[in-house]
Design a protein around this motif. Structure first.
Motif, PDB file in Angstrom:
ATOM      1  N   ASP A 299       6.983   9.877   2.661  1.00 50.05           N
ATOM      2  CA  ASP A 299       5.853   8.633   0.913  1.00 50.05           C
ATOM      3  C   ASP A 299       4.858  10.284  -0.156  1.00 50.05           C
ATOM      4  O   ASP A 299       5.147  11.305   0.629  1.00 50.05           O
ATOM      5  CB  ASP A 299       4.381   8.795   1.594  1.00 50.05           C
ATOM      6  CG  ASP A 299       3.475   6.901   0.863  1.00 50.05           C
ATOM      7  OD1 ASP A 299       4.164   7.495  -0.378  1.00 50.05           O
ATOM      8  OD2 ASP A 299       2.878   7.008   0.640  1.00 50.05           O
TER       9      ASP A 299
ATOM     10  N   ALA B 286       1.377   4.079   3.439  1.00 54.42           N
ATOM     11  CA  ALA B 286       2.474   4.351   2.781  1.00 54.42           C
ATOM     12  C   ALA B 286       2.739   2.657   2.465  1.00 54.42           C
ATOM     13  O   ALA B 286       2.005   1.542   2.816  1.00 54.42           O
ATOM     14  CB  ALA B 286       3.455   4.023   4.298  1.00 54.42           C
ATOM     15  N   TYR B 287       3.716   2.487   1.603  1.00 56.37           N
ATOM     16  CA  TYR B 287       3.920   3.399   0.542  1.00 56.37           C
ATOM     17  C   TYR B 287       2.427   3.807  -0.366  1.00 56.37           C
ATOM     18  O   TYR B 287       2.294   2.356  -1.862  1.00 56.37           O
ATOM     19  CB  TYR B 287       5.272   2.999  -0.134  1.00 56.37           C
ATOM     20  CG  TYR B 287       6.385   3.496   0.610  1.00 56.37           C
ATOM     21  CD1 TYR B 287       6.683   4.872   1.288  1.00 56.37           C
ATOM     22  CD2 TYR B 287       6.991   2.499   1.628  1.00 56.37           C
ATOM     23  CE1 TYR B 287       7.401   4.648   2.155  1.00 56.37           C
ATOM     24  CE2 TYR B 287       7.862   2.870   2.398  1.00 56.37           C
ATOM     25  CZ  TYR B 287       8.662   4.061   2.985  1.00 56.37           C
ATOM     26  OH  TYR B 287       9.142   4.216   3.910  1.00 56.37           O
TER      27      TYR B 287
END
Length: 79
Positions: free
Chosen positions: A75, A51-52
């Protein structure tokens, strides 16, 4: 994303936990200790992402878990 393996790692201690997303693509961990963490997931076909939308641990966003709160990571899979 259903049936993805989700990992959370404390960046100070390297302690990690793993779970699998449900049919709706949701996952949860209860009673985590506060502190900085990074998250990653792996799809059923082996695609791994942090992430992200990061491809490596170093590029991943660090989240600060706080006592008594809920942290949401939502995400999108990279192409």
């Amino acid at each position: 994303m259903a049936a993805a393996t989700f990992n959370i790692t404390n960046t100070e201690t390297a302690f990690g936990l793993q779970t699998t997303t449900n049919a709706d693509g949701r996952y949860s961990f209860d009673k985590l200790n506060p502190g900085p963490v990074k998250v990653s997931f792996r799809t059923a076909d082996g695609h791994r992402q942090y992430a992200y939308q990061a491809l490596t641990y170093d590029e991943a966003t660090e989240f600060a878990l706080e006592l008594g709160t809920t942290t949401t990571v939502d995400d999108t899979l990279l192409p």
